[in-house]
Design an enzyme around this catalytic site. Sequence first.
Site, PDB file in Angstrom:
ATOM      1  N   ASN A 144       0.812  -1.219   0.000  1.00  0.00           N
ATOM      2  CA  ASN A 144       0.000   0.000   0.000  1.00  0.00           C
ATOM      3  C   ASN A 144       0.850   1.275   0.000  1.00  0.00           C
ATOM      4  OD1 ASN A 144       0.849  -0.462   2.626  1.00  0.00           O
ATOM      5  ND2 ASN A 144      -1.034   0.280   3.574  1.00  0.00           N
TER       6      ASN A 144
ATOM      7  N   ASP B 219       3.794  -5.591  11.852  1.00  0.00           N
ATOM      8  CA  ASP B 219       2.870  -4.625  11.243  1.00  0.00           C
ATOM      9  C   ASP B 219       3.361  -3.193  11.496  1.00  0.00           C
ATOM     10  OD1 ASP B 219       0.823  -3.494   9.831  1.00  0.00           O
ATOM     11  OD2 ASP B 219      -0.773  -4.075  11.219  1.00  0.00           O
TER      12      ASP B 219
HETATM   13 ZN    ZN Z   1      -3.156  -4.904   8.029  1.00  0.00          ZN
END
Ligand code: ZN
Lengths: 431, 311, 178
Positions: free
Chosen positions: A97, A308
């Site tokens: 992303n 993350d």
């Molecule tokens: Zn995620």
Amino acid sequence: MMKTLIKNGQLIDPQNNISGLFDVLLIDDKIEAVAPQGTLVVSDTKEIDARGLVVCPGFVDLHCHLREPGFEYKETISSGTASAVAGGFTSVCCMANTHPVNDNATVTAFIQKQVRETGYCHVYPIGAITKELKGEALANIAELNDAGCIAISDDGNTVQNARLMKIALDYARSFGLPITTHSLEINLANNGHMNASIMSTKLGLKGLPNVAEDIIIARDIMLAEQSGAHLHVGHVSTAIGITLVQEAKERGAKITCEVTPHHFSLTDEALVGYNTNFKMYPPLRTRKDIDALKTAFKNGVVDAIATDHAPHGIIDKELEFDRAAFGIIGFETALPLSLNLVREGVITLEEMVGLLTVKPANVFNLSGGTLSQGRFADIVLFDQNASWTFDEGKIYSKSKNSPFLGTELRGRVIKTLVKGRLVYDVSSGVL
Amino acid sequence: MKFTRKNILGIADLSREEIEGILETALMFSEVNTRAIKKVPTLRGRTVINVFFENSTRTRTSFELAGKRLSADVVNFTSSSSALSKGESLLDTAKNLAAMQPDILVCRHSCAGASHILARYLQSTSVINAGDGSHEHPSQALLDMMTVLKVRKKVDGLRVAIVGDISHSRVARSNIYCFQKMGASVSVVGPASMMPSAIKDLGVDVHYNLKQGIEGADIIMMLRIQMERIKQSPFPSLREYSRYFGLNLETIKTLKKDALIMHPGPVNRGVEIDPGIADGPYSVILDQVTNGVAVRMALLYLLSNAQSMNL
Amino acid sequence: MTQILNKESFEEAIKKLAEKIREEQTDLNNIAFIGIHTRGVHLSNRLAKIFKNSGVNVQQGILDINLYRDDLSQSSDKPILKETKITFDVSGKIIYLIDDVLYTGRTVRAAMDAVFDLGRPQAVHLVVMAKRSGRELPIDTNLCAITIDTKQDDSVAVRFEETDNVDEISLFGKGEQI
Ligand SMILES: [Zn+2]
């Protein structure tokens, strides 16, 4: 030819079932030998004394956001990998992303070029499942595979259309490419900002119910089982979610999963005060969910501890809670938080090292995560007991959005080597 | 009693003693509000800024009047959400406001926690939360409590039924805390689709049937249906809501003789309440408005650091 | 500590105050007492009782001057307001403001402001038990039971049976426990 001997440390290499007083010899960028303490006698060797430290393969992170290209104010490949090595990570997988989205070989190649020129560690790009992560049309998955993407994911978004997800799984399977997911049913999410619980009721914030995550995990497991594709469930945070994964594994499905340190460390009670550094997706859940995650660790259901790592700038975070971005940085706090699992008796130190090294490496078939002869000399030395306060001044990431700011942490990375080169030293920083 | 708080962000933070102290003070201001000259010089030279990121003419006017009756300089700072889309964040606004060195900031915002964030950044300014998203609306709960106390003298043991969209209501949250702290028992009434899943953990009884929910209640608080805040409506139509969860002349027949009917306003007549009830004998809705000014005067006064010296 | 008035002389002093007011006023039907919280109210009640015993019913009011103070500041000591209860119209009345001690004059200034917010009296007089040194405003009165020369650090305590279990006036020097 450069020879380095790391000696006197407690060496842990789960891949080769080694845990004890072993020395490791590196020649140039590769592992040459691992042998019991004092048995490797070599001349012309640079020595690193690891007395009192754990020596193990460099950590492997299956889930991070390096933000380049497109969001260089949050993080760059340079600052992100600096943060990674400061946290002991030598291989990281970066999500798609970015802007533009990594949904084609050009973007993948750009990332790889930036890594070669500015990176401190190995970076494995993850490609998009759908074009621009819109969930409408498949990205050029075969092209991404050829370009070097090691998995595909729309992380940040969920492919909401079940049929499209089924097609993606089938298609990816043709190329042996795993799919890793971000599980959130968008209608149930209903623009929520934190866990749906007594805390969201008290704080008056819209909740993200567990079921919004569970329903997608269940759907994707069913789809993957039918397809035979490898599904890696990203950042599992709920009791039911982890149980679904466990049951799928018991049925022999090709399902793996990861859990983040913050999800097994913090509950939604931390949101009192509306500090946006506690806002992430999945949201911090409840004690009950943490207990289930820990049981899963104990039972070997979890394949990886993944950070993350999601850097955000002040303009994304210093906002009303509803308007602030989801995500926190994670590389530099992962080790001490993981060590808490060891201290609490949930897993052994060896198991923890495994969850940060060889197990994640195996999930995406990466070459790191072991000290086998001939592999790249990616090594981390850490002190499992060193206490230190995590504050802004110590952070290597460009962003400072951590819920652990000001927290006393136990366990610290002392040295990190990537391909035999010392890239981080606690006393002199990232080199 | 000594009142030592810097901010009023929610009823959840306050003790019963503090609530009682605020209400006693508010009763004194009720007296001022009955005078011909409804103005005292208490906060002369003090600056109160009303920052309303969300429109609410009623609450803003009430705080404005409260400030003016105490002789404070009251400034209204209205920042619509359009200003935010122009790139001005809450914190930009906060920094601008801090530069004006107000003594008290009254903040209304559509996001829960906005007042907390302002309070954290404005170290030397007191912040009053005048409603933040679905979180709290403390001055509303205090004025509701004052309204009840004026009629019933004692709240301990009373039964309160709060009816409507509990999920999205800051008035409901503040009133649940306030009535519980003052010794009342609270029920919430409405369809389950309008209840937060964890509502029982707040120590309330939950009813999905209006008649059962208000049976034996001393106070019935009807919440406003805020159509604009509910994207996917948790009920099929206003007509159906009104029929099953609105207070009409039929349902009030079952009420206790001395029951009070309250509404935070503005009333959607014919939706939550039949027009005949809103103006009827049970209703204390206009008393709520009057008491609102006194309660807000009390809050401004208590946050303004009155001290004793040689007199 | 020095006791200046004891129970008997305290009682006597109040009687003398009542006498002074009576001598001063020709129209006793138009006077009203306004006691300033807390001990001014006690004195007001005592004086009213004396008048009543001689057949004059004086209207009484209670005043809390907190809202009119000029010293709101950054202290944590925040007084809860006390009741202000003046049920008669002050306009045209001869008002006797009643307090225990006259010191800086600021209370009286505040009280006058408060009274004028309620209406326009014909006249305002001040009655106190004790006048001490330390005026900061041009305010004075002859209607006082006793005048005490004090140093800056001295304290004057006027105590009433009603709240203090004793009628007396005492002077405390610097550092002495009140
Ligand atoms: Zn995620």
